[in-house]
Design an enzyme around this catalytic site. Structure first.
Site, PDB file in Angstrom:
ATOM      1  N   GLU A   1       0.858  -1.194   0.000  1.00 46.85           N
ATOM      2  CA  GLU A   1       0.000   0.000   0.000  1.00 46.85           C
ATOM      3  C   GLU A   1       0.893   1.243   0.000  1.00 46.85           C
ATOM      4  OE1 GLU A   1      -2.681  -0.207   3.320  1.00 46.85           O
ATOM      5  OE2 GLU A   1      -3.616  -2.035   2.565  1.00 46.85           O
TER       6      GLU A   1
ATOM      7  N   ARG B   1      35.631  -9.352 -29.172  1.00 52.61           N
ATOM      8  CA  ARG B   1      36.155  -7.977 -29.124  1.00 52.61           C
ATOM      9  C   ARG B   1      37.681  -7.974 -28.957  1.00 52.61           C
ATOM     10  NH1 ARG B   1      35.437  -2.522 -29.899  1.00 52.61           N
ATOM     11  NH2 ARG B   1      36.321  -1.317 -28.190  1.00 52.61           N
TER      12      ARG B   1
ATOM     13  N   GLN C   1      43.743 -10.976 -18.254  1.00 50.90           N
ATOM     14  CA  GLN C   1      43.430 -11.585 -16.961  1.00 50.90           C
ATOM     15  C   GLN C   1      42.438 -10.757 -16.139  1.00 50.90           C
ATOM     16  OE1 GLN C   1      47.190 -12.521 -15.114  1.00 50.90           O
ATOM     17  NE2 GLN C   1      47.390 -14.396 -16.300  1.00 50.90           N
TER      18      GLN C   1
ATOM     19  N   ILE D   1      32.597  -5.091 -18.811  1.00 56.08           N
ATOM     20  CA  ILE D   1      33.242  -5.873 -19.876  1.00 56.08           C
ATOM     21  C   ILE D   1      32.861  -5.313 -21.251  1.00 56.08           C
ATOM     22  CG2 ILE D   1      33.252  -8.156 -21.002  1.00 56.08           C
ATOM     23  CD1 ILE D   1      33.101  -9.344 -18.109  1.00 56.08           C
TER      24      ILE D   1
ATOM     25  N   GLY E   1      32.034  -2.259 -21.803  1.00 57.76           N
ATOM     26  CA  GLY E   1      32.484  -0.868 -21.928  1.00 57.76           C
ATOM     27  C   GLY E   1      31.356   0.004 -22.456  1.00 57.76           C
TER      28      GLY E   1
ATOM     29  N   GLU F   1       8.973  -8.514  -3.587  1.00 54.73           N
ATOM     30  CA  GLU F   1       8.795  -9.731  -2.774  1.00 54.73           C
ATOM     31  C   GLU F   1       9.735  -9.711  -1.561  1.00 54.73           C
ATOM     32  OE1 GLU F   1       7.672 -13.319  -4.660  1.00 54.73           O
ATOM     33  OE2 GLU F   1       6.823 -12.284  -6.377  1.00 54.73           O
TER      34      GLU F   1
END
Ligand code: COS
Length: 388
Positions: free
Chosen positions: A126, A269, A280, A338, A340, A364
């Site tokens: 509510e 890429r 890495q 990753i 970008g 929830e």
């Protein structure tokens, strides 16, 4: 388990193909329409998705919790609004009837829910009652064999599509807490019930949420879930135990998709003369996402299996929901990193997932409510053990 292994495998395979061939290609359309394309909605009904958890005797598949989370993990790979379109009907909008409803209520609503003809919606929140659900103020006054409901509900998912609402209402004004709350089944179209225009949201476009207002809405006492006053809060909490695991499974599905998108992109890429997947620092992000997803999925499966064995899993559902929804937030954030710049524009699905998965930590029960449920139980047990 409702299904034998072969049938479950076939169902998962069908859902995987549906996600890949129909849902993912239509994700942009959902954003454009801010709705589920009607042909896709019909295909979801034809596939039986609206009946996944409705017992077989009422025309559904009657999936157990483990089976449900396995299916939802697959659906979760696609735009979250596809899942959301049928999730209230198989979850919070029907499970009150399944768990606590009378035989008459089950006969009346479940067969039409299982086909998707009657969409179920759940009205607890509510304007002034969110996390503190037991403080809700929508009230019902007894009038002979009827009740007259007045009040307002907020952020109600699928309100504009719903055929029936499970509405948590204070039926005893002298009882301010949970014990004064009764769950009523109120059908759309009942005089005095009105639905506001859908909210504009950060994400989950195509999921329609609205205020639902009750202005002298008259319902017969047979609309009380289970026929007994004062049980509504417990019904809502039992329904949420299951709903929270469902959200955790959807979060795992979204993380799976994001990780796949990241892998494809990172292998493709090239920067500094080589695929960014070979760096890495990128590998570290991929590995963190995979590891956290694995942990979340193990939690979801364990909690689901326990529920199927008949255990009460309130705490486990909260742990799984808390961890899985926070996990997918981190996975989405790494995905943007990753990708970008490509992660920030709408040509790729990453920015959409980033916005959409934010919701999972809210509805929830927020992460903080899950923490509260978990810690309260730990402290209670420790006190009991110590005889305090
Ligand atoms: N299953 C069965 N019964 C439950 C239950 C569950 N999961 N959780 C609570 N109950 C029962 C309790 O046992 C208690 O019964 P008794 O009075 O007979 O002992 C009663 O319900 C009240 O529970 P409690 O005292 O824990 O209620 P609180 O007001 O302290 O609230 C929280 C508990 C915070 C957990 C609850 O308000 C909540 O979940 N809030 C978040 C609401 C939410 O998720 N909103 C999202 C909207 S739906 S999209």
């Amino acid at each position: 388990m409702a299904l034998d292994q072969e049938t479950l495998d076939q169902l998962i395979d069908t859902v995987q193909r549906f996600v890949q061939e129909r849902l993912i290609p239509n994700e942009r359309k959902v954003e454009e329409l801010n709705d589920i394309p009607p042909d896709i909605m019909q295909e979801m009904k034809d596939l039986g998705l609206f009946g996944l958890t409705i017992p077989e005797e009422f025309g559904g598949m009657g999936l157990g919790m483990e089976e449900e989370v396995r299916v939802i993990n697959e659906i979760g790979r696609a735009h979250g609004s596809f899942r959301s379109a049928f999730a209230t009907t198989i979850g919070i909008g029907s499970q009150g009837i399944v768990i606590d409803g009378t035989d008459e209520q089950k006969q009346k609503y479940l067969p039409r829910m299982a086909t998707g003809e009657c969409i179920g919606s759940f009205a607890l929140t509510e304007p002034d009652s969110g996390s503190d659900a037991a403080s809700l103020r929508t009230h019902a006054k007894k009038d002979g064999d009827d009740y007259i409901i007045n009040g307002s509900k907020r952020y109600i998912t699928n309100a504009t599509r719903a055929g029936v609402f499970t509405v948590m209402v204070r039926s005893n004004p002298d009882e301010k807490g949970a014990a004064g709350i009764t769950a009523f089944l109120v059908e759309a179209g009942t005089k005095g019930l009105s639905i506001a225009k859908p909210d504009e949201k950060l994400g989950h476009h195509g999921t329609l949420t609205s205020d639902v207002n009750f202005d002298d809405v008259r319902v017969h006492k047979s609309a009380i879930v289970g026929g007994e006053e004062g049980m509504g809060f417990k019904t809502a909490m039992k329904v949420l135990d299951r709903g929270r695991l469902h959200i955790a499974a959807g979060s795992c599905g979204a993380a799976n998709r994001l990780i796949d998108e990241c892998l494809n992109y990172a292998i493709d890429r090239k920067q500094f003369g080589q695929p960014i997947a070979d760096f890495q620092l990128v590998q570290g992000m991929l590995a963190d996402s995979k590891t956290e997803l694995y942990a979340a999925w193990c939690m979801v499966l364990d909690a689901a299996q326990r529920r199927d064995k008949g255990e009460r899993i309130t705490v486990e559902a909260s742990c799984a929901k808390y961890y899985a929804t926070e996990m997918v937030g981190r996975v989405a954030d790494r995905a943007v990193q990753i990708f970008g710049g490509a992660g920030y524009i709408t040509d790729y699905p990453i920015e959409r997932f980033y916005r959409d998965v934010r919701l999972y930590r809210l509805y929830e029960g927020t992460s903080q409510i899950q923490q509260l449920i978990i810690a309260r139980d730990m402290i209670k047990k420790a006190r009991e053990k110590a005889g305090m």
